[in-house]
Design a protein around this motif. Structure first.
Motif, PDB file in Angstrom:
ATOM      1  N   GLY A   1       0.893  -1.171   0.000  1.00  0.00           N
ATOM      2  CA  GLY A   1       0.000   0.000   0.000  1.00  0.00           C
ATOM      3  C   GLY A   1       0.919   1.205   0.000  1.00  0.00           C
ATOM      4  N   PRO A   2       1.737   1.331  -1.079  1.00  0.00           N
ATOM      5  CA  PRO A   2       2.903   2.222  -0.993  1.00  0.00           C
ATOM      6  C   PRO A   2       2.582   3.708  -1.060  1.00  0.00           C
ATOM      7  CG  PRO A   2       2.746   1.250  -3.177  1.00  0.00           C
ATOM      8  CD  PRO A   2       1.613   0.700  -2.399  1.00  0.00           C
ATOM      9  N   TYR A   3       3.582   4.468  -0.672  1.00  0.00           N
ATOM     10  CA  TYR A   3       3.564   5.900  -0.914  1.00  0.00           C
ATOM     11  C   TYR A   3       3.959   6.086  -2.373  1.00  0.00           C
ATOM     12  CZ  TYR A   3       3.627   6.613   4.161  1.00  0.00           C
ATOM     13  OH  TYR A   3       3.327   6.601   5.488  1.00  0.00           O
ATOM     14  N   PHE A   4       3.213   6.875  -3.091  1.00  0.00           N
ATOM     15  CA  PHE A   4       3.484   7.007  -4.525  1.00  0.00           C
ATOM     16  C   PHE A   4       4.503   8.101  -4.788  1.00  0.00           C
ATOM     17  CE2 PHE A   4       0.635   3.888  -5.935  1.00  0.00           C
ATOM     18  CZ  PHE A   4      -0.450   3.911  -5.086  1.00  0.00           C
TER      19      PHE A   4
END
Lengths: 159, 201
Positions: free
Chosen positions: A56-59
Motif C-alpha cells: 500500500g505504498p507511498y506514490f
C-alpha cells in the motif's frame, strides 16, 4: 540539513506525508545520537520507510543527494517501494526519466567543478522537462559543496 | 458538482460556495451552508458528498473547539488548523478516505495577516492566494489568474468572486442559482451574501 537533500517526486499528498515522517525520523536520530545523519543512513531509513508500505505504498520516487562525513558526494535513487540504486554519476526519477537519462548520459563527465555541474544539470533538466507534457513550470537546482549550498531557480516553458 | 472558491485580500479572505445539496437527479436542498466556521477567525468551504462534508467539517470544528477549551483559550493559527486537517485526511486516506475537497481561509490576529489554504481529498495541502474546488476551477481559475493582484481590498476581492459567479451562471452546465459568500477578517467570520437563507428549514 545543509549537506543532505532529498527530492520527493510523485503524489503531492505522499510527498508532504513522507517529508514530515523523514523530518521526524531525522530529528529523533539526531537527538539520540547527538550527531548528524549521514546520507547513506538517511537513504536507508527512507528505503525502509517505503518498504514498510510494500502493499500500500507511498506514490513517490525519491532521490537522495548529499556529502558524507568525508565530504565525498553521495547519490541514491529509489522506486516507490524503496529499492535503492547507488551510483556515483547521476540518478533520475519522475515522468521525464527517459529524456533525463539521455541528457545526463551525454552531458555528464566525472570531476566537474560546481559551476560546470550546475550548467550541465540545468541543461539536462530543462531540455527534458520542456519536452515532457507532465513536467514543467520551472525548476530549482541546488549545488551542494563542502562550503555550502547554492540554490538557483530556473525558468523553462511555463506550460 | 459543488463549487467552492476563495480569494485572499489584504486583511482577510473571501470564501464562496454554492448552496445546493443534490444527489443523482434529485435536488434535496437549495439553502445548504457549505462554508463552515471552524473558529472565531477561520472558515472552511467544503465540497463533496453531503455525508463526508458534514461529518468531516463537524469533526474538525469540534476538535478545534476542544483545543481552545483544553489550552486555556489559546487559538490555533490558520496554518496549524490547515495542517491538522491535512493530517486527519492523510490518516483517513489509506483507511477510508473522506471525499472532501476544502478551501480553508483564516485571519491570524497574531501576525495580522490572512491566509487561504487549498486542501484536496488526497490531503495535498497548498497555501494559495486564490483557489477553486470542483468544476469551478475550469472556469474560475483563469479569471482569478487575471484579476488577482497583491494588496486587494475587500470590495475588490468580492468583485472577483462575483465575476466568477457570473461566469458560472453563464457557462456552467449545472444551474447553481444560490451562492453563499463569507468574509473572514479581523472582526471574524461574517456572511456577506447568500442566495437562500440557510436558516430556513
Amino acid at each position: 540539513n545543509d549537506r543532505l537533500f532529498v527530492g520527493l517526486g510523485g503524489l503531492a499528498t505522499d510527498v508532504q506525508t513522507v517529508d514530515q515522517l523523514l523530518k521526524f525520523r531525522q530529528n529523533l536520530y539526531e537527538l539520540r545520537e547527538e550527531r548528524q545523519m549521514s546520507p547513506k543512513v538517511f537513504s536507508n531509513v527512507l528505503s525502509n520507510l517505503l518498504y514498510e508500505k510494500r502493499f500500500g505504498p507511498y506514490f513517490i520516487e525519491p532521490v537522495v543527494a548529499g556529502l558524507d562525513e568525508n565530504n565525498k558526494p553521495f547519490l541514491s535513487g529509489m522506486d516507490l517501494i524503496g529499492a535503492p540504486v547507488y551510483t556515483d554519476d547521476f540518478v533520475v526519477t519522475g515522468t521525464a526519466t527517459g529524456n533525463m537519462y539521455g541528457m545526463c548520459e551525454t552531458l555528464y563527465k566525472p570531476d566537474m567543478e560546481p559551476e560546470e555541474l550546475f550548467e550541465t544539470l540545468s541543461q539536462a533538466l530543462l531540455a527534458s522537462v520542456d519536452r515532457d507534457a507532465l513536467s514543467g513550470w520551472g525548476a530549482v537546482v541546488h549545488v551542494i559543496t563542502k562550503d555550502g549550498v547554492t540554490s538557483r531557480e530556473l525558468k523553462g516553458r511555463q506550460d | 458538482m459543488d463549487t467552492v472558491f476563495g480569494v485572499k485580500y489584504d486583511g482577510g479572505v473571501v470564501i464562496a460556495a454554492d448552496q445546493g445539496n443534490a444527489r443523482s437527479i434529485l435536488m434535496y436542498q437549495r439553502n445548504l451552508d457549505k462554508v463552515v466556521p471552524l473558529s472565531s477567525h477561520s472558515a472552511v468551504g467544503v465540497s463533496g458528498p453531503n455525508a463526508d462534508l458534514v461529518n468531516f467539517s463537524e469533526y474538525i470544528q469540534k476538535n478545534i473547539a476542544l483545543y481552545e477549551l483544553s489550552n486555556d483559550g489559546m487559538k490555533l493559527s490558520t496554518h496549524a488548523q490547515a495542517n491538522f486537517m491535512r493530517g486527519e485526511l492523510a490518516a483517513a486516506l489509506r483507511r477510508g478516505p473522506y471525499q472532501v475537497n476544502v478551501l480553508l481561509g483564516g485571519y491570524d490576529e497574531s501576525t495580522e495577516s490572512s491566509s487561504l489554504y487549498f486542501l484536496d481529498y488526497l490531503a495535498s495541502l497548498q497555501k494559495v492566494n486564490y483557489g477553486c474546488q470542483g468544476y469551478a476551477s475550469s472556469f474560475c481559475l483563469s479569471i482569478m489568474d487575471r484579476d488577482w493582484k497583491e494588496g486587494l481590498t475587500e470590495d475588490e476581492a468580492v468583485a472577483i468572486v462575483e465575476h466568477c459567479m457570473q461566469e458560472l451562471h453563464t457557462r456552467f452546465l449545472i444551474a447553481q442559482p444560490n451562492f453563499i459568500i463569507k468574509v473572514i477578517d479581523k472582526d471574524g467570520v461574517k456572511t456577506s451574501k447568500f442566495g437562500a437563507d440557510p436558516a430556513d428549514t
